[in-house]
Design a protein around this motif. Structure first.
Motif, short mmCIF file in Angstrom:
data_model
loop_
_atom_site.label_atom_id
_atom_site.label_comp_id
_atom_site.label_asym_id
_atom_site.label_seq_id
_atom_site.Cartn_x
_atom_site.Cartn_y
_atom_site.Cartn_z
N GLN A 116 2.40 9.24 8.18
CA GLN A 116 1.58 8.51 9.15
C GLN A 116 1.92 8.98 10.56
N ILE A 158 6.49 7.58 4.44
CA ILE A 158 6.56 6.34 3.67
C ILE A 158 6.47 6.68 2.19
N ASN A 200 -9.43 5.60 8.36
CA ASN A 200 -8.72 5.40 9.63
C ASN A 200 -8.39 3.94 9.90
N ILE A 235 -3.14 7.96 7.99
CA ILE A 235 -2.21 8.20 6.88
C ILE A 235 -2.74 9.34 6.02
N LEU A 253 3.52 -1.69 5.36
CA LEU A 253 2.36 -1.54 4.49
C LEU A 253 2.50 -2.44 3.27
N GLY A 308 -2.01 5.99 13.70
CA GLY A 308 -2.23 5.26 12.46
C GLY A 308 -2.73 6.03 11.26
N SER A 343 -1.85 11.48 2.45
CA SER A 343 -1.07 11.52 1.22
C SER A 343 -0.47 12.91 1.06
N GLN A 360 -1.38 -3.45 7.01
CA GLN A 360 -0.21 -2.93 7.71
C GLN A 360 0.05 -3.75 8.96
N PHE A 398 5.88 -0.63 -1.03
CA PHE A 398 6.13 0.40 -0.03
C PHE A 398 7.53 0.31 0.56
N LEU A 445 3.74 9.43 1.68
CA LEU A 445 2.68 9.38 2.68
C LEU A 445 3.25 9.77 4.04
N HIS A 484 4.20 7.69 -4.55
CA HIS A 484 3.47 8.44 -3.52
C HIS A 484 4.37 8.66 -2.31
N ALA A 535 4.62 5.76 -11.08
CA ALA A 535 4.26 6.86 -10.18
C ALA A 535 4.75 6.53 -8.78
N ARG A 556 -8.86 -2.37 12.65
CA ARG A 556 -7.84 -3.20 13.32
C ARG A 556 -8.43 -4.57 13.59
N PHE A 577 -6.92 8.26 2.64
CA PHE A 577 -7.03 7.06 3.46
C PHE A 577 -8.11 7.17 4.51
N LEU A 590 -3.69 -4.01 10.77
CA LEU A 590 -4.52 -2.84 10.48
C LEU A 590 -4.80 -2.87 8.99
N GLY A 633 -2.46 5.30 -9.59
CA GLY A 633 -1.34 5.82 -10.37
C GLY A 633 -1.61 7.16 -11.00
N PRO A 655 -4.03 11.54 -6.12
CA PRO A 655 -3.66 11.30 -4.71
C PRO A 655 -4.63 10.33 -4.02
N LEU A 656 -4.11 9.70 -2.98
CA LEU A 656 -4.88 8.75 -2.20
C LEU A 656 -5.43 9.43 -0.94
N MET A 668 1.85 12.87 -5.00
CA MET A 668 1.94 11.82 -6.00
C MET A 668 2.74 12.39 -7.16
#
Lengths: 107, 114
Positions: free
Chosen positions: A37, A86, B107, A43, B43, A41, A45, B37, A97, A35, A33, A31, B110, B105, B88, B99, B102-103, A48
C-alpha cells in the motif's frame, strides 16, 4: 493478541539493501496474501501463497504452513519500494490482516 | 483491461443515515470482496461475494450488508451509520476467489460520518 503478527513494524533501509518482512499467524490458514500500500491508499497484491515460494522480479515470498510463518524479501531495494507491506491470512472463510510494516528506502 | 472501479470516491453522511457503495470488478472476475480500513484497526475483512452468493463473512454487525448482481458488480450497504464507521472502504475483485487467486483492489471510497 492479533492472530496475524508482522515484524518489524517500521523498517528503514539504504538503497540496495536486502529486506525481509516477517508474518506469523496463530491460526491455521489455507492461503496468505502479501499486499503493498502506497501513500494515498492504493493497494496492490504482490503474492498469493498456499505453499512454498514465489518470485516476481526483485520480490520473493515464502510460506511454511506447518510453522505458520511467511516472509517477504526484497532484493536490491529501491526508494520506490517505500510503502506499507501487509500480510493477510485466509482462515475458515474469514481473512485476518497484519498491522503492516512501513518500509522506507533511502537513496 | 479496465481495473476495479469504486464509486463514489468520497462521501459525507450524518450519523443514523444509511449509505450504499458500489464496486465494479475487472471483466470476467466473479469474486468481489469488501474491506474496511481505519487508522486504529487497520484493514478488516467485511465479506466476499462469488457469483451472486455471499461466500465468506468477517466479524461485522448486521448493519453491514452487501449483494452482487448477475454482471458481478457489487454493492455494500451500511445502515444506521455510526461515527466509528468513518473509514476507507475498499473492494477487490479476483478471478476465482480470495483463497484461490490474486486480489485486484479499487481505489476505495472514503466515508466520513459526522
Amino acid at each position: 493478541k492479533n492472530e496475524v503478527e508482522q515484524s518489524p513494524q517500521n523498517l528503514t533501509a539504504q538503497e540496495g539493501e536486502f529486506i525481509t518482512i516477517n508474518c506469523s499467524y496463530s491460526v491455521g490458514i489455507s492461503a496468505l496474501h502479501w499486499l503493498q500500500q502506497h501513500p494515498g491508499g492504493g493497494i496492490v497484491s504482490l503474492f498469493m501463497l498456499s505453499s512454498g515460494k514465489k518470485k516476481h522480479g526483485r520480490l520473493i515470498a515464502t510460506i511454511n504452513i506447518q510453522e505458520k510463518h511467511s516472509s517477504l524479501h526484497i532484493t536490491a531495494s529501491h526508494p520506490r519500494d517505500s510503502a506499507v507491506y501487509i500480510c493477510a491470512g485466509l482462515n475458515n472463510n474469514d481473512m485476518r490482516f497484519g498491522a503492516g510494516t512501513r518500509l522506507t528506502v533511502k537513496p | 483491461k479496465a481495473g476495479v472501479t469504486q464509486t463514489p470516491r468520497y462521501l459525507i453522511k450524518t450519523r443514523g443515515q444509511q449509505v450504499t457503495l458500489s464496486c465494479s470488478p475487472i471483466s470476467g472476475h466473479r469474486s468481489v470482496s469488501w474491506y474496511q480500513q481505519t487508522p486504529g484497526q487497520g484493514l478488516q475483512f467485511l465479506f466476499e461475494y462469488f457469483s451472486e452468493t455471499q461466500r465468506n463473512k468477517g466479524n461485522f454487525p448486521g448493519r453491514f450488508s452487501g449483494r452482487q448482481f448477475s454482471n458481478s458488480r457489487s454493492e455494500m450497504n451500511v445502515s444506521t451509520l455510526e461515527l466509528g464507521d468513518s473509514a476507507l472502504y475498499l473492494c477487490a475483485s479476483s478471478l476465482a476467489g480470495t483463497g484461490r487467486s490474486p486480489l485486484h483492489f479499487g481505489n476505495g471510497t472514503r466515508l466520513t460520518v459526522t
